[in-house]
Structure formats: structure tokens, C-alpha cells
Design a protein around this motif. Structure first.
Motif, PDB file in Angstrom:
ATOM      1  N   GLY A 376       0.685  -1.413   0.106  1.00 14.42           N
ATOM      2  CA  GLY A 376      -0.024   0.027   0.003  1.00 14.42           C
ATOM      3  C   GLY A 376       0.720   1.338   0.085  1.00 14.42           C
ATOM      4  O   GLY A 376       0.175   2.300   0.025  1.00 14.42           O
ATOM      5  N   SER A 377       2.056   1.033  -0.068  1.00 12.56           N
ATOM      6  CA  SER A 377       3.068   2.328  -0.112  1.00 12.56           C
ATOM      7  C   SER A 377       3.147   2.976  -1.230  1.00 12.56           C
ATOM      8  O   SER A 377       2.762   2.396  -2.394  1.00 12.56           O
ATOM      9  N   ARG A 378       3.572   4.312  -1.298  1.00 16.33           N
ATOM     10  CA  ARG A 378       3.488   4.950  -2.725  1.00 16.33           C
ATOM     11  C   ARG A 378       4.794   4.281  -3.458  1.00 16.33           C
ATOM     12  O   ARG A 378       4.570   4.511  -4.482  1.00 16.33           O
ATOM     13  N   GLY A 379       5.763   3.860  -2.658  1.00 17.46           N
ATOM     14  CA  GLY A 379       6.925   3.154  -3.526  1.00 17.46           C
ATOM     15  C   GLY A 379       6.379   2.003  -4.364  1.00 17.46           C
ATOM     16  O   GLY A 379       6.490   1.702  -5.534  1.00 17.46           O
ATOM     17  N   ALA A 380       5.492   1.128  -3.521  1.00 14.63           N
ATOM     18  CA  ALA A 380       5.022  -0.042  -4.276  1.00 14.63           C
ATOM     19  C   ALA A 380       4.126   0.324  -5.394  1.00 14.63           C
ATOM     20  O   ALA A 380       4.066  -0.323  -6.584  1.00 14.63           O
ATOM     21  N   THR A 381       3.410   1.165  -5.282  1.00 18.29           N
ATOM     22  CA  THR A 381       2.200   1.402  -6.278  1.00 18.29           C
ATOM     23  C   THR A 381       2.988   2.064  -7.227  1.00 18.29           C
ATOM     24  O   THR A 381       2.449   1.853  -8.525  1.00 18.29           O
ATOM     25  N   SER A 382       3.964   2.987  -7.084  1.00 16.30           N
ATOM     26  CA  SER A 382       4.699   3.483  -8.332  1.00 16.30           C
ATOM     27  C   SER A 382       5.471   2.262  -9.222  1.00 16.30           C
ATOM     28  O   SER A 382       5.448   2.395 -10.348  1.00 16.30           O
ATOM     29  N   TYR A 383       6.214   1.533  -8.230  1.00 14.13           N
ATOM     30  CA  TYR A 383       6.795   0.202  -9.246  1.00 14.13           C
ATOM     31  C   TYR A 383       5.641  -0.416  -9.819  1.00 14.13           C
ATOM     32  O   TYR A 383       6.140  -1.089 -10.930  1.00 14.13           O
ATOM     33  N   PHE A 384       4.550  -0.655  -9.198  1.00 21.08           N
ATOM     34  CA  PHE A 384       3.466  -1.376 -10.039  1.00 21.08           C
ATOM     35  C   PHE A 384       3.061  -0.845 -11.265  1.00 21.08           C
ATOM     36  O   PHE A 384       2.911  -1.449 -12.188  1.00 21.08           O
TER      37      PHE A 384
END
Length: 401
Positions: A376-384
Motif C-alpha cells: 500500500g505504500s507509494r513506492g510499491a504502487t509506483s513500481y507497480f
């Protein structure tokens, strides 16, 4: 407030061959928007608690496109809007989290033990792709992508690990080749790489088949990793006298009996024989660029080396993808570097931009990618978003992003 940055009279390194410039840059900070009333943070949309107010400004989803909480994400070329997370919202305080509700690790959690990695992977897919409608299309032929930049600390390993996990979680068969003697990609995927473990060194020097060295990544289906140990540090010297030294890795990958959709090669921060081997083995080059001025300085040298490899060793090699990392939208310098890179490389630059996010840095200490550590972090959604964009671009352009 002090102002740092580049004088209007200073040329960008990219300006020398192409006319790019970084002019009139002052890294003064922008106004930071205030948090929403009621204590909700930018991660509340993922079912977690609010973040500190200073983190609310970093909920970045694309150049000049701050993501509004609750609004769908979209990627050019995709079939529809992307629902990055469940729409349920949990208050910052006063309301207990219901059983089964997904909570971001950016929320101070309870004392419960972390679930196994396989459960983390399932949780990541449920949060990043709750409806199951998003499918990262598989390419019609294997894509071998070299992640290279001779400058250290720009996010090569982090990008390799998180893109590989994101693609594997959505139906692609992925192989990660750790070609850095530091072995950080192996650490991020929780693959043993201590002395004595069969590694990529054995493939390069002793012609050991890659299939005997690749290890499955725990909890992530269809993801394999060829680890790197400290032995690889001596490979640069040992390869000097080897016949066809530049194509050793290419032959090892071509000889693998299983066919992967993606092969990611994590390069060391240098332009030595290991990086040359990666460039000879790859069809595409992905260059992560930190959104800082120094990151531009060595880019010309890297492009020149890639051109030399294309001319003499691998005519099919192409710089297909540029990914901007460590983006801090509060500074003017980050915006200026982004604009220079986009003006120079055009459509090769992904629309997805990776922001500075502490969860991305914390994940390797748990032997995980940020995709499973805190989906749910910004880093994860950006890499997704970046992985989805690479997959969609590759299909739309016949295999080259």
C-alpha cells in the motif's frame, strides 16, 4: 530558506551532445499541502492509518499529476483505469481495524507476526490489483533487459527487484541475474548468496549451466534468481584472458532450457567487463536516473558505451526505457531534471516516476521487495505502475518498451 542548485549559466551534461540544459534551477522547496481534515493521510485509501503531514505531499503518481486519494490510476496503453487499492478508509485513531482489513505497513502496527511470504504476495496482489482486472500481458518472445548505470545509488537493484516481483505476481515468468558482486539483488529476493553457494561466477568462468545455479524465490511464483557471491569480484580480472569474454553471459542465458518472459540483469556500478557482458546478453537497456544533477553527469559516457557495444558486439541492443527514481516533488531541481530527461529521451521515459519512500529502503532488511513488504505504500504502487507500463509498451511495440 537557503537556495541550492545550478546557476542559469551552467550547462547540463546532456547539453553537450544534444542541446539539453538545466538552467535557472534553484532547489527551493514548494509549498507542502496540508493533510485532509480528520487526520487522514495519503495512504488512508489503502485501508491504513494516516501518515505524518510531511509525507502527504509525496503521494506522486506521474509527472505533474498528483494522485487524488480515491481516484483511479491510469497508464497509457492500458485497457482501463487502475484501481491501486481498496477504497475503504480507516481513520487515524479511535476506530479499530476490522479483521481481514488490509493495513499499510506505513501504519504503526500491532505485535502480530508477519505472515509467510506467500501470504504477503497474495496480499500484495489483492491491494495493488483488488478487482483482478489488470493483467500484465506476456510478451510473445523473451525480453532480456539490462538495468545499467555506472553511477551508484540511483536505484538499479531496487528497480530490478521490484519490477521483477511485480511482473511475476501478475502472471509472467521472470529470471533475475545478479551481476553485482555486492549481491544486493540476491538479498532483496531473500536468495542465499554466501561464499560457497553456486552463483553467476560459476556460469561465467566455469561454464556451469544457468539452470543449475538459478534458485526459486520463496513465496513468489514464477520468479527465479541467479545469485552473486563475493567470488564475482574477481571475475573482471579472470575474464580478461578468456576467449569470447564479452559473450559468456549471453551464451549462459541462451542455454537455459526454460523460456522466461523477462530476464532482468542487475549490473554493477561500473562500465567494466561484467557490464559489457550484460549489454551483450540483453536486447534492451533500462536506465534508472536519480532526479539529481549529478545523475546526469555520467549519462553521456554510459550512452557512448552502449553505442560502442551496439556497433561492435550486439547490433540489436536498444535503450528502451528510462525510469526516474528518488523523485522529490517538493523541489524545483527534481522537476528540472525530469524535464531535461524527458526532452532528451522523449517517449523512452516512463510516465511512472518513483518517489522517495522509506518503505522502499526498509524492505531489503526483511528479505523482501517493497511489493510484498508494504503493497500500500507509494513506492510499491509506483513500481507497480512502472511494471505495467513496461509490459503494455512491450506488447504494443512488438517486445521493445
Amino acid at each position: 530558506m537557503h537556495e541550492y542548485g545550478v546557476s542559469r549559466e551552467t550547462e547540463s551534461p546532456l547539453d553537450r551532445p544534444s542541446g539539453m540544459s538545466v538552467g535557472g534551477l534553484h532547489a527551493g522547496e514548494r509549498d507542502v499541502p496540508q493533510p485532509r481534515p480528520g487526520g487522514y493521510g495519503p495512504q488512508a485509501q489503502y485501508g491504513g492509518h494516516g501518515n505524518p503531514p510531511q509525507q502527504a505531499a509525496d503521494d506522486f503518481r506521474g509527472p505533474g499529476q498528483p494522485h487524488r486519494p480515491g481516484a483511479p490510476l491510469s497508464v497509457p496503453g492500458a485497457s482501463g483505469p487502475i484501481s491501486a487499492a481498496p477504497s475503504s478508509v480507516a481513520p487515524t485513531s479511535g476506530v479499530p481495524v476490522q479483521p481481514g482489513e488490509h493495513v499499510s505497513r506505513e501504519t504503526p502496527g500491532g505485535d502480530e507476526d508477519d505472515p509467510p511470504l506467500a501470504m504477503e504476495a497474495l496480499r500484495a496482489v489483492q491491494i495493488l490489483n483488488p478487482s483482478g482486472e489488470i493483467i500484465m500481458p506476456r510478451p510473445d518472445h523473451p525480453r532480456v533487459i539490462c538495468v545499467a548505470n555506472q553511477k551508484g545509488g540511483v536505484g538499479k537493484t531496487t528497480t530490478t527487484v521490484n519490477l521483477a516481483v511485480a511482473l511475476a505476481l501478475h502472471g509472467n515468468r521472470v529470471l533475475v541475474v545478479d551481476l553485482d558482486p555486492q549481491g544486493n539483488a540476491s538479498t532483496g529476493l531473500n536468495v542465499p548468496h554466501h561464499a560457497g553457494v553456486p552463483d553467476v561466477y560459476d556460469c561465467l568462468i566455469d561454464n556451469v549451466p544457468l539452470a543449475e545455479v538459478a534458485q526459486p524465490v520463496e513465496g513468489i511464483p514464477n520468479l527465479y534468481c541467479v545469485p552473486a557471491t563475493i567470488d564475482l569480484a574477481g571475475a573482471e580480472i579472470e575474464l580478461v584472458s578468456v576467449v569470447a569474454r564479452e559473450s559468456r553471459l549471453q551464451r549462459a542465458i541462451a542455454g537455459h532450457p526454460e523460456k522466461f518472459d523477462y530476464v532482468f540483469i542487475d549490473c554493477p556500478p561500473s562500465l567494466g567487463l561484467l557490464t559489457v557482458n550484460a549489454l551483450c546478453a540483453a536486447q534492451e537497456v533500462l536506465i534508472p536516473i536519480q532526479c539529481e544533477y549529478y545523475a546526469l553527469e555520467g549519462l553521456n559516457q554510459l550512452i557512448n558505451n552502449i553505442n560502442l557495444v551496439r556497433q561492435h558486439l550486439n547490433p540489436t541492443l536498444d535503450v528502451s526505457t528510462i525510469l526516474l527514481t528518488m523523485y522529490d516533488r517538493r523541489t524545483r531541481l527534481a522537476d528540472a531534471v525530469e524535464q531535461d530527461v524527458r526532452n532528451h529521451f522523449g517517449t523512452k521515459v516512463l510516465n511512472a516516476v518513483i518517489p522517495r519512500n522509506v518503505r522502499v529502503s526498509e524492505a531489503p532488511s526483511y528479505g523482501q521487495s517493497v511489493m510484498t513488504y508494504d503493497p500500500g505504500s507509494r513506492g510499491a504502487t509506483s513500481y507497480f505502475e512502472a511494471a505495467l507500463e513496461i509490459a503494455v509498451r512491450g506488447v504494443n511495440t512488438g517486445g521493445t518498451a
